[in-house]
Design an enzyme around this catalytic site. Structure first.
Site, PDB file in Angstrom:
ATOM      1  CG  ASP A   1      15.405   1.783  31.456  1.00 51.13           C
ATOM      2  OD1 ASP A   1      16.101   1.168  32.680  1.00 51.13           O
ATOM      3  OD2 ASP A   1      15.160   0.744  31.352  1.00 51.13           O
TER       4      ASP A   1
HETATM    5  N1  URA Z   1      11.880  -1.632  33.637  1.00 49.56           N
HETATM    6  C1  URA Z   1      12.565  -1.773  32.897  1.00 49.56           C
HETATM    7  O1  URA Z   1      12.254  -2.761  31.367  1.00 49.56           O
HETATM    8  N2  URA Z   1      12.737  -0.501  32.488  1.00 49.56           N
HETATM    9  C2  URA Z   1      12.416   0.547  33.469  1.00 49.56           C
HETATM   10  O2  URA Z   1      12.393   1.913  33.049  1.00 49.56           O
HETATM   11  C3  URA Z   1      11.648  -0.235  34.791  1.00 49.56           C
HETATM   12  C4  URA Z   1      11.612  -1.589  34.434  1.00 49.56           C
END
Ligand code: URA
Length: 229
Positions: free
Chosen positions: A101
Site C-alpha cells: 500500500d
Molecule cells: N497488507 C496490507 O494490509 N498492506 C500492505 O501494504 C501489505 C500487506
C-alpha cells in the site's frame, strides 16, 4: 510469451513499431513468417527481424526499500511511483512481485520475469512475507492462535492461511503470512478488533531488507534461485 513482447524485450523499438514490423512480414519464427503479434513464442525459438536473429535481454531481479507515500504502480497517480527511484533502462518492462500500500514501507522485489514473480505471489507456493506491524492498541492474548488457525476476512469465502504472530511489545508485532490478499495485514488486525498504524515489510522468503529507504540493489544469483522451485 507473446511475439510482440519478445521483440520489445530484444530491441529498442516502440510497441507501435514492433506491431508494424510484424504485420509487414519482417519477422520469422523458426523459419516461418509470422504476421500476428499475439502469437506465442519461446526464448529458445529462432526469431529473426529482417534476417537478424533477436535475443531477449537478460531478466532483472531487484530489491528496493519502498518509502512511505509511494505506490507500486508503473505510473504516478495520487502518489509518485516507486519506479522513480530506479535508475535503470526499460523501466516499463518491470513489475512488482507483491505490491505494498502507499503508506506501507519496506521490501519490494521488482522484476521483468513473470514466471519468477509467480513463485512469490501465488499462495500455493507458500512464500513467507514478514511484516513489522505497529498497532493502535495492545495485542490481545488470543490473536496468535486465531491467526494460526486462520480467520475469515470480510468479503472472503476462505479462511486466511496459517499465519505466525510474534509479539515484540504490546503494540508491536511481527506477522508472517504466505499469501497476499488485498490489504491483508490491515484486514486481519481489523478482524480481531485492532488497527494497524504502521506497516513495514522486512523479508520475503530468504531475502531480507538490507538497503536504506529509497535505495535498491540487484539480487544475487543465490537469492534469485531461492524463489525458483
Ligand atoms: N497488507 C496490507 O494490509 N498492506 C500492505 O501494504 C501489505 C500487506
Amino acid at each position: 510469451m507473446r511475439l510482440d513482447k519478445f521483440i520489445l524485450k530484444s530491441t529498442e523499438l516502440t510497441k507501435i513499431e514492433v506491431v508494424q514490423r510484424i504485420n509487414a512480414g519482417q519477422v520469422s519464427v523458426n523459419g516461418h513468417v509470422v504476421e500476428n503479434e499475439a502469437n506465442q513464442v519461446h526464448e529458445s525459438n529462432t526469431i529473426l527481424l529482417n534476417g537478424a536473429q533477436l535475443k531477449a535481454r537478460d531478466f532483472r531481479y531487484i530489491l528496493m526499500h519502498k518509502p512511505a507515500g509511494t505506490i507500486c504502480s508503473n505510473i504516478d497517480e495520487v502518489y509518485p511511483s516507486v519506479f522513480n527511484y530506479l535508475e535503470v533502462e526499460h523501466v516499463s518492462e518491470l513489475h512488482i512481485a507483491g505490491r505494498l500500500d502507499a503508506d506501507t514501507t519496506g521490501l519490494v522485489l521488482i522484476t521483468d520475469d513473470g514466471r519468477w514473480s509467480f513463485n512469490i505471489t501465488t499462495p500455493t507456493k507458500e512464500c513467507r512475507k514478514v511484516y513489522r506491524v505497529g498497532l493502535s492498541r495492545p495485542i490481545a492474548e488470543d490473536v496468535a492462535s486465531k491467526f494460526q488457525q486462520g480467520i475469515l476476512l470480510q468479503g472472503e469465502q476462505k479462511l486466511t492461511r496459517p499465519a505466525k504472530l510474534e509479539i515484540v511489545s504490546p503494540q508491536e508485532v511481527l506477522l508472517t503470512i504466505t499469501e497476499g490478499k488485498f490489504h491483508q495485514v490491515k484486514r486481519m488486525f481489523s478482524a480481531v478488533g485492532n488497527r494497524v498504524v504502521s506497516l513495514h515489510r522486512e523479508a520475503i522468503g530468504a531475502v531480507c531488507l538490507d538497503v536504506d529507504v529509497g535505495q535498491w540493489r540487484y539480487l544475487t544469483d543465490l537469492e534469485v534461485q531461492s524463489f525458483s522451485n
